[in-house]
Design an enzyme around this catalytic site. Structure first.
Site, short mmCIF file in Angstrom:
data_model
loop_
_atom_site.label_atom_id
_atom_site.label_comp_id
_atom_site.label_asym_id
_atom_site.label_seq_id
_atom_site.Cartn_x
_atom_site.Cartn_y
_atom_site.Cartn_z
N LEU A 36 0.83 -1.21 0.00
CA LEU A 36 0.00 0.00 0.00
C LEU A 36 0.86 1.26 0.00
O LEU A 36 1.98 1.26 0.54
CB LEU A 36 -0.90 0.02 1.25
CG LEU A 36 -1.90 -1.13 1.42
CD1 LEU A 36 -2.53 -1.08 2.81
CD2 LEU A 36 -2.98 -1.06 0.35
N GLU B 236 13.15 4.58 5.48
CA GLU B 236 11.84 4.31 6.10
C GLU B 236 11.90 4.07 7.61
O GLU B 236 10.98 4.45 8.33
CB GLU B 236 11.12 3.17 5.38
CG GLU B 236 11.70 1.80 5.57
CD GLU B 236 10.79 0.73 4.94
OE1 GLU B 236 11.21 0.16 3.95
OE2 GLU B 236 9.68 0.50 5.45
N THR C 169 3.63 -5.62 5.06
CA THR C 169 3.63 -6.82 4.23
C THR C 169 4.44 -7.90 4.96
O THR C 169 4.03 -9.05 5.08
CB THR C 169 4.26 -6.50 2.85
OG1 THR C 169 3.60 -5.36 2.31
CG2 THR C 169 4.13 -7.68 1.91
N GLY D 248 1.44 -9.08 7.17
CA GLY D 248 0.19 -8.85 6.44
C GLY D 248 0.16 -9.56 5.10
O GLY D 248 -0.91 -9.96 4.62
N GLY D 249 1.32 -9.73 4.49
CA GLY D 249 1.39 -10.46 3.21
C GLY D 249 1.04 -11.92 3.42
O GLY D 249 0.36 -12.54 2.57
N SER E 92 -0.60 -1.49 8.42
CA SER E 92 -1.97 -1.57 7.88
C SER E 92 -2.63 -2.92 8.17
O SER E 92 -3.84 -3.06 7.98
CB SER E 92 -1.97 -1.33 6.37
OG SER E 92 -1.29 -0.17 6.03
#
Ligand code: ADP
Length: 266
Positions: free
Chosen positions: A11, A70, A99, A121-122, A225
């Site tokens: 995302l 990041e 992810t 999340g992936g 997320s």
């Protein structure tokens, strides 16, 4: 306008100021062109980007933009969002369930990445799809909330039948480790999805609690997320973190930490 963008594996998270108020918006990574067009249409804007796909996004922009690593952006953003929640934490662990999952120790206003796991999340999206055919994130989390893990996971208390176990019987002894051969054909999508979320939540919280012990802090701030509209993942992570002796905290808009941190540099 001041714009911070975190272009991740799945995302794109955008934070920007409009009439002095902070706005947040997310796009799938496949819509990077749309994000670039939107930025290019803004006149008089200052932009800072971060994340693994920052380079690709920068190549689509018509204007000069800054770039920040990041992990540093996330650290700055977490500090900002903590202050916004009027929290006083100074030393803590940050677990970013994107992810994949990345774990950082924050002490004396400095961050150090101390580890992570490829379960994140992936994994939630990928395993869910393989097991049930469901592809939509919102549908996965909605269906999972209606499922039970009882027939699929094996708990410590199931192994210690009729005996007091040496550790909490409520801990999972084996994710997907129950006697599945007997029930495999009968399992519902809801049960399978709930168990995938259990696997992801227990893995990220277990790894985080070990990391917190290693760096001597007791609060674990969970962002990313993967927690968005996902009460079941939050519940699994909360109960497992508490069961293992640390304190969980979910940041409001935590998935925008990188974007907010990028903004704060401008
Ligand atoms: P990254 O920075 O790696 O893109 P994120 O923190 O944005 O990571 O988290 C990505 C994860 O969030 C996905 O793997 C998925 O589990 C979850 N997610 C939340 N909302 C969505 C969505 N609308 N579409 C796809 N995945 C989503």
């Amino acid at each position: 306008m001041i714009v911070g963008i975190d272009a991740g594996g799945t995302l794109i998270k955008v934070a920007y100021t409009e009439n002095e108020s902070l706005q947040f918006i997310k796009f799938p990574i496949a819509e990077m062109d749309r994000v670039a067009s939107w930025v290019n249409e803004q006149s008089d804007s200052k932009v800072c980007v971060t994340g693994g796909k920052a380079g690709v996004l920068l190549s689509l922009l018509n204007q000069e933009a800054r770039e920040i690593v990041e992990f540093e952006a996330t650290h700055l953003g977490v500090k900002f969002l903590l202050a916004r929640m009027e929290r006083q934490e100074e030393s803590y662990l940050v677990t970013n369930v994107g992810t994949g999952t990345s774990i950082h120790c924050i002490e004396n206003d400095r961050q150090e990445r101390i580890g992570g796991t490829g379960v994140g999340g992936g994994t939630l999206l990928g395993l869910s799809h393989l097991l049930t055919g469901v592809t939509d994130y919102e549908e996965i989390v909605r269906m999972a909330s209606a499922g039970s893990r009882d027939r699929i996971d094996l708990k410590v208390k199931h192994i210690y039948e009729g005996k007091e176990p040496p550790i909490s019987g409520e801990l999972t002894a084996s994710n997907f480790g129950n006697n599945l051969f007997a029930v495999a054909g009968e399992l519902s999508k809801e049960e399978l999805l709930a168990t995938v979320i259990g696997l992801v939540g227990e893995t990220v919280s277990t790894v985080s609690v070990h990391a917190a012990k290693q760096c001597g802090c007791s609060t674990i701030i969970y962002i990313g997320s993967s927690f968005f509209h996902n009460p079941l993942l939050k519940e699994v992570v909360t109960s497992y973190t508490l069961l293992r002796g640390a304190t969980p905290l979910f940041l409001e808009n935590g998935e925008f930490s990188g974007a907010v941190g990028a903004m704060s540099l401008l």
